[in-house]
Design a protein around this motif. Structure first.
Motif, PDB file in Angstrom:
ATOM      1  N   GLN A  76      54.284   4.614  54.768  1.00  0.00           N
ATOM      2  CA  GLN A  76      55.340   3.795  55.358  1.00  0.00           C
ATOM      3  C   GLN A  76      54.863   3.063  56.602  1.00  0.00           C
ATOM      4  O   GLN A  76      55.330   1.968  56.904  1.00  0.00           O
ATOM      5  CB  GLN A  76      56.550   4.668  55.688  1.00  0.00           C
ATOM      6  N   ASP A  77      53.954   3.700  57.322  1.00  0.00           N
ATOM      7  CA  ASP A  77      53.509   3.125  58.595  1.00  0.00           C
ATOM      8  C   ASP A  77      52.562   1.951  58.329  1.00  0.00           C
ATOM      9  O   ASP A  77      51.518   2.110  57.717  1.00  0.00           O
ATOM     10  CB  ASP A  77      52.808   4.211  59.419  1.00  0.00           C
ATOM     11  N   GLU A  78      52.959   0.791  58.831  1.00  0.00           N
ATOM     12  CA  GLU A  78      52.177  -0.427  58.670  1.00  0.00           C
ATOM     13  C   GLU A  78      50.738  -0.234  59.161  1.00  0.00           C
ATOM     14  O   GLU A  78      49.776  -0.659  58.521  1.00  0.00           O
ATOM     15  CB  GLU A  78      52.872  -1.543  59.464  1.00  0.00           C
ATOM     16  N   PHE A  79      50.593   0.479  60.302  1.00  0.00           N
ATOM     17  CA  PHE A  79      49.282   0.655  60.921  1.00  0.00           C
ATOM     18  C   PHE A  79      48.314   1.381  59.987  1.00  0.00           C
ATOM     19  O   PHE A  79      47.184   0.943  59.771  1.00  0.00           O
ATOM     20  CB  PHE A  79      49.428   1.431  62.232  1.00  0.00           C
ATOM     21  N   TYR A  80      48.774   2.480  59.387  1.00  0.00           N
ATOM     22  CA  TYR A  80      47.864   3.269  58.557  1.00  0.00           C
ATOM     23  C   TYR A  80      47.592   2.588  57.218  1.00  0.00           C
ATOM     24  O   TYR A  80      46.514   2.733  56.659  1.00  0.00           O
ATOM     25  CB  TYR A  80      48.407   4.690  58.377  1.00  0.00           C
ATOM     26  N   ARG A  81      48.597   1.834  56.731  1.00  0.00           N
ATOM     27  CA  ARG A  81      48.339   1.040  55.522  1.00  0.00           C
ATOM     28  C   ARG A  81      47.228   0.033  55.803  1.00  0.00           C
ATOM     29  O   ARG A  81      46.347  -0.194  54.982  1.00  0.00           O
ATOM     30  CB  ARG A  81      49.614   0.317  55.084  1.00  0.00           C
ATOM     31  N   GLN A  82      47.295  -0.548  56.998  1.00  0.00           N
ATOM     32  CA  GLN A  82      46.284  -1.529  57.394  1.00  0.00           C
ATOM     33  C   GLN A  82      44.898  -0.875  57.482  1.00  0.00           C
ATOM     34  O   GLN A  82      43.895  -1.442  57.042  1.00  0.00           O
ATOM     35  CB  GLN A  82      46.687  -2.142  58.747  1.00  0.00           C
ATOM     36  N   VAL A  83      44.856   0.345  58.062  1.00  0.00           N
ATOM     37  CA  VAL A  83      43.584   1.068  58.181  1.00  0.00           C
ATOM     38  C   VAL A  83      42.988   1.301  56.795  1.00  0.00           C
ATOM     39  O   VAL A  83      41.793   1.063  56.563  1.00  0.00           O
ATOM     40  CB  VAL A  83      43.794   2.423  58.902  1.00  0.00           C
ATOM     41  N   LEU A  84      43.829   1.731  55.869  1.00  0.00           N
ATOM     42  CA  LEU A  84      43.352   1.997  54.514  1.00  0.00           C
ATOM     43  C   LEU A  84      42.853   0.709  53.857  1.00  0.00           C
ATOM     44  O   LEU A  84      41.786   0.675  53.244  1.00  0.00           O
ATOM     45  CB  LEU A  84      44.478   2.612  53.680  1.00  0.00           C
ATOM     46  N   LEU A  88      39.124  -0.138  52.512  1.00  0.00           N
ATOM     47  CA  LEU A  88      38.866  -0.480  51.116  1.00  0.00           C
ATOM     48  C   LEU A  88      38.103  -1.789  50.980  1.00  0.00           C
ATOM     49  O   LEU A  88      37.106  -1.874  50.264  1.00  0.00           O
ATOM     50  CB  LEU A  88      40.184  -0.565  50.340  1.00  0.00           C
ATOM     51  N   TRP A  89      38.561  -2.830  51.696  1.00  0.00           N
ATOM     52  CA  TRP A  89      37.895  -4.121  51.469  1.00  0.00           C
ATOM     53  C   TRP A  89      36.510  -4.163  52.110  1.00  0.00           C
ATOM     54  O   TRP A  89      35.567  -4.727  51.541  1.00  0.00           O
ATOM     55  CB  TRP A  89      38.776  -5.316  51.840  1.00  0.00           C
ATOM     56  N   ILE A  90      36.348  -3.521  53.267  1.00  0.00           N
ATOM     57  CA  ILE A  90      35.015  -3.453  53.888  1.00  0.00           C
ATOM     58  C   ILE A  90      34.050  -2.742  52.928  1.00  0.00           C
ATOM     59  O   ILE A  90      32.925  -3.192  52.703  1.00  0.00           O
ATOM     60  CB  ILE A  90      35.070  -2.681  55.231  1.00  0.00           C
ATOM     61  N   SER A  91      34.516  -1.638  52.321  1.00  0.00           N
ATOM     62  CA  SER A  91      33.651  -0.889  51.406  1.00  0.00           C
ATOM     63  C   SER A  91      33.319  -1.703  50.168  1.00  0.00           C
ATOM     64  O   SER A  91      32.182  -1.676  49.697  1.00  0.00           O
ATOM     65  CB  SER A  91      34.335   0.409  50.981  1.00  0.00           C
ATOM     66  N   GLN A 252      38.852  -1.446  68.712  1.00  0.00           N
ATOM     67  CA  GLN A 252      40.040  -2.008  68.050  1.00  0.00           C
ATOM     68  C   GLN A 252      39.908  -2.014  66.532  1.00  0.00           C
ATOM     69  O   GLN A 252      40.848  -2.367  65.837  1.00  0.00           O
ATOM     70  CB  GLN A 252      40.298  -3.452  68.522  1.00  0.00           C
ATOM     71  N   PHE A 253      38.707  -1.671  66.042  1.00  0.00           N
ATOM     72  CA  PHE A 253      38.465  -1.761  64.607  1.00  0.00           C
ATOM     73  C   PHE A 253      38.702  -0.400  63.980  1.00  0.00           C
ATOM     74  O   PHE A 253      38.002   0.558  64.286  1.00  0.00           O
ATOM     75  CB  PHE A 253      37.029  -2.233  64.373  1.00  0.00           C
ATOM     76  N   ASN A 254      39.683  -0.314  63.107  1.00  0.00           N
ATOM     77  CA  ASN A 254      40.063   0.999  62.580  1.00  0.00           C
ATOM     78  C   ASN A 254      39.716   1.160  61.112  1.00  0.00           C
ATOM     79  O   ASN A 254      40.185   0.420  60.269  1.00  0.00           O
ATOM     80  CB  ASN A 254      41.563   1.217  62.767  1.00  0.00           C
ATOM     81  N   MET A 255      38.880   2.183  60.848  1.00  0.00           N
ATOM     82  CA  MET A 255      38.646   2.593  59.476  1.00  0.00           C
ATOM     83  C   MET A 255      39.045   4.057  59.358  1.00  0.00           C
ATOM     84  O   MET A 255      39.345   4.710  60.350  1.00  0.00           O
ATOM     85  CB  MET A 255      37.186   2.349  59.075  1.00  0.00           C
ATOM     86  N   ALA A 275      46.381  15.339  56.244  1.00  0.00           N
ATOM     87  CA  ALA A 275      46.884  14.473  55.185  1.00  0.00           C
ATOM     88  C   ALA A 275      45.982  13.245  55.038  1.00  0.00           C
ATOM     89  O   ALA A 275      45.647  12.835  53.924  1.00  0.00           O
ATOM     90  CB  ALA A 275      48.322  14.045  55.481  1.00  0.00           C
ATOM     91  N   LEU A 276      45.564  12.651  56.166  1.00  0.00           N
ATOM     92  CA  LEU A 276      44.663  11.499  56.128  1.00  0.00           C
ATOM     93  C   LEU A 276      43.348  11.866  55.435  1.00  0.00           C
ATOM     94  O   LEU A 276      42.863  11.140  54.570  1.00  0.00           O
ATOM     95  CB  LEU A 276      44.351  11.006  57.543  1.00  0.00           C
ATOM     96  N   ALA A 277      42.790  13.012  55.840  1.00  0.00           N
ATOM     97  CA  ALA A 277      41.514  13.450  55.263  1.00  0.00           C
ATOM     98  C   ALA A 277      41.678  13.692  53.777  1.00  0.00           C
ATOM     99  O   ALA A 277      40.815  13.333  52.968  1.00  0.00           O
ATOM    100  CB  ALA A 277      41.028  14.716  55.958  1.00  0.00           C
ATOM    101  N   PHE A 278      42.824  14.271  53.408  1.00  0.00           N
ATOM    102  CA  PHE A 278      43.014  14.549  51.997  1.00  0.00           C
ATOM    103  C   PHE A 278      43.220  13.267  51.194  1.00  0.00           C
ATOM    104  O   PHE A 278      42.752  13.143  50.069  1.00  0.00           O
ATOM    105  CB  PHE A 278      44.187  15.520  51.791  1.00  0.00           C
ATOM    106  N   MET A 279      43.924  12.300  51.814  1.00  0.00           N
ATOM    107  CA  MET A 279      44.074  10.986  51.171  1.00  0.00           C
ATOM    108  C   MET A 279      42.696  10.365  50.930  1.00  0.00           C
ATOM    109  O   MET A 279      42.427   9.813  49.869  1.00  0.00           O
ATOM    110  CB  MET A 279      44.882  10.037  52.076  1.00  0.00           C
ATOM    111  N   LEU A 280      41.853  10.444  51.943  1.00  0.00           N
ATOM    112  CA  LEU A 280      40.529   9.818  51.852  1.00  0.00           C
ATOM    113  C   LEU A 280      39.711  10.443  50.720  1.00  0.00           C
ATOM    114  O   LEU A 280      39.139   9.738  49.886  1.00  0.00           O
ATOM    115  CB  LEU A 280      39.788   9.965  53.188  1.00  0.00           C
ATOM    116  N   ILE A 281      39.690  11.779  50.675  1.00  0.00           N
ATOM    117  CA  ILE A 281      38.860  12.430  49.658  1.00  0.00           C
ATOM    118  C   ILE A 281      39.453  12.211  48.265  1.00  0.00           C
ATOM    119  O   ILE A 281      38.716  11.942  47.308  1.00  0.00           O
ATOM    120  CB  ILE A 281      38.645  13.937  49.967  1.00  0.00           C
ATOM    121  N   SER A 282      40.785  12.244  48.133  1.00  0.00           N
ATOM    122  CA  SER A 282      41.329  12.081  46.779  1.00  0.00           C
ATOM    123  C   SER A 282      41.204  10.635  46.317  1.00  0.00           C
ATOM    124  O   SER A 282      40.961  10.379  45.141  1.00  0.00           O
ATOM    125  CB  SER A 282      42.770  12.584  46.680  1.00  0.00           C
TER     126      SER A 282
END
Lengths: 306, 272
Positions: A76-84, A88-91, A252-255, A275-282
């Protein structure tokens, strides 16, 4: 004795099973290492998963619960969606650059006729794999600096009026990651490239195909398993990169990886960090599995693998 | 590339691209080493002159000296423990066929696949939970770090030893057994001498992987106990001066020496 047993071994493919096949020896031998890894990696990962369902509480770190609110907050949080999204696109871009550069270098290494290059180029490529990326990322900070050699050259040849801001941009992160991860791609492609028979290419060239056509129609299909493995490796490693986004991307650059670290240390919201770590690994596992399925489907259709 | 008689004009574009890509890999490292010799404290181009004094300066900084000692200590401990765990496991994987072999192999190799930052976070949470329950502190201790780094070293030890064992004919061991030597005597007198290069390489690679690790250790270090790579990142976040480049150069040299020694035991070019 054993040799005869081996020959008469059951035909289920377990060569050399012999009488040791059912003994407990292999379990006893691998037991200590297995217990170690399970206790220090598997159990902690499960504990982290459990923690991600707890509620955050500023006073006592977390409250035992079973809630999905940490995951809901992430989406829901715009900030964390942006981080994800950034991660993704950098990778993805990094992986494409690694693939294009890696293909050229791996092909060159496999087909060079110079024995000197054949012997030493692979060692020179393997060395940076173990150098740790901090020393190389440090070089990028200097290179991309406003007073760095790149800006110096640009101004010297009057290509720009003032220094161009290169450090702390997403381009800098992509360049840094590509440079750090290229050796992984080259090494992976090289191992497959070495097994491709040169005579196949010679046949194609003799029959009148241009070198480019030969590469596209003969070499590339044979290289597909290496391309797949190398791309997956580069993608996973850049999804989880820490040093490059922190040092070259700036504060200011968030990954994902630096964000998890920040949640654990500065913000101390452990359930959310878990939760973030688990999102990343899954997400990493999911993308790997999906691309493996897609790859196998495509490979079967085009007849690369049967 | 195959030289099929007439040179193709696109060949030059291709060769140019190959060398550009190689430059992309090596220029940053070369820059780090080059700047370590600049005489001006604030990095600008072209340099005013050259000096080696930053290396002496780097050695006097406590954060880096302690970081180096801690990283060295942890890497030595971790690679030795990993070998003790890894040699028997490699024997099981390479010499036996048993139910669950694939699974055990996957689990033992998993520290290489699981993202380091995620693993580091999980281990830290685990250490703190253990501490809450038993009052034994692991986080921010040398032992805690060493255990986590053993995890980093195990896949390397296993990979190199399985490769080393599969190059040895089991018939040699079987000859020893059929001539009446016990399993332990056979291992000590026959197998061990044969796989010694693999063990040495395993220790060295475990050392290198542990010595350069950043992400797994991030949360596990504590005040006054910071590994060299983390000390370097902490410094680089604020300053990129010749001193830190000298530190990086020293780190690169140490790893390069370890790699050159390992190359004598296992051909690096063939391991990958």
């Amino acid at each position: 004795m054993t040799a005869i047993e081996t020959i008469q071994a059951p035909s289920d493919g377990r060569v050399a099973a012999g009488k040791r096949g059912r003994s407990l020896a292999p379990y006893a031998l691998s037991g200590p290492a297995l217990v170690f890894v399970s206790l220090l990696l598997m159990l902690p990962l499960l504990m982290m998963l459990r923690l991600s369902f707890n509620k955050y509480d500023a006073a006592q770190m977390y409250i035992e619960a079973f809630t999905f609110e940490n995951y809901v907050r992430f989406f829901q949080d715009e900030f964390y969606r942006q981080v994800l999204w950034t991660t993704l696109w950098i990778s993805a871009v990094t992986t494409v650059f690694c693939l294009v550069g890696g293909l050229a270098v791996a092909y060159f290494m496999a087909r060079t006729t110079s024995p000197f290059l054949k012997r030493y180029l692979i060692i020179v490529i393997v060395l940076p794999l173990f150098m740790g990326n901090v020393a190389r990322t440090a070089g990028w900070i200097i290179l991309l600096n406003n007073k760095g050699p790149l800006n110096f050259l640009l101004e010297r040849f009057n290509l720009t009026d003032g220094p161009i801001q290169m450090l702390y941009t997403s381009g800098a992160v992509v360049a840094g990651l590509t440079s750090v991860l290229l050796p992984f791609m080259i090494v992976t492609l090289n191992s497959v490239m070495n097994n491709i028979d040169v005579s196949l290419e010679e046949a194609s060239l003799n029959l009148g195909a241009s070198p480019l056509t030969t590469f596209r129609r003969v070499v590339l299909p044979l290289l597909m398993p290496g391309i797949f493995a190398g791309s997956i490796l580069c993608f996973i490693l850049s999804m989880n990169a820490y040093a490059t986004p922190v040092l070259v991307g700036g504060p200011q650059f968030n990954m994902m990886a630096p964000t998890i670290y920040k949640q654990m240390t500065a913000i101390m919201n452990w359930p959310f960090a878990a939760a973030l770590a688990f999102m990343l690994i899954s997400l990493t596992v999911l993308l790997t599995v999906v691309s493996a399925v897609l790859f196998e489907g495509a490979a079967k259709r085009t007849g690369v693998i049967r | 590339m195959i030289t099929a008689g007439k040179p193709h004009p696109s060949r030059w574009i291709y060769l140019g691209f190959v060398w550009m890509t190689l430059l992309l890999v090596f220029v940053p490292l070369a820059t780090t080493v080059w700047v370590a010799f600049f005489s001006n404290k604030l990095v600008s181009f072209p340099p005013e002159g050259y000096t080696v004094s930053w290396f002496a300066q780097a050695l006097t900084l406590e954060a880096f000296r302690n970081g180096f000692l801690l990283s060295f200590q942890v890497a030595v401990g971790a690679s030795l423990v990993a070998v003790c765990l890894g040699v028997p496991a490699a024997l099981a994987i390479a010499r036996h066929r048993f139910p669950g072999r694939e699974l055990i192999n996957t689990i033992l190799m998993s520290p290489l696949m699981i993202p380091a930052i995620v693993a580091g976070t999980a281990i830290y949470i685990f250490y703190i939970e253990v501490q809450i329950r038993s009052d034994v502190q692991f986080a921010a201790t040398v032992y805690g770090l060493m255990l986590a780094h053993t995890l980093i070293a195990i896949p390397w030890v296993l990979r190199l030893l399985v490769a080393s064992l599969s190059g040895i004919d089991p018939a040699i061991e079987e000859a020893s057994l059929s001539l009446g030597a016990s399993r332990i005597t056979t291992f000590v007198r026959v197998t061990l001498p044969l796989i010694r290069p693999g063990i040495t390489a395993g220790v060295l690679f475990g050392f290198i992987a542990s010595f350069g690790d950043l992400e797994k250790s991030l949360l596990l270090v504590g005040p006054g106990r910071i590994t060299l790579p983390i000390a370097m990142v902490n410094y680089l976040e604020y300053r990129a001066d010749p001193t830190i480049m000298a530190v990086a150069t020293i780190q690169v040299l140490i790893i390069a020496i370890a790699l050159i020694i390992s190359d004598r035991f296992v051909r690096l070019g063939r391991t990958f």
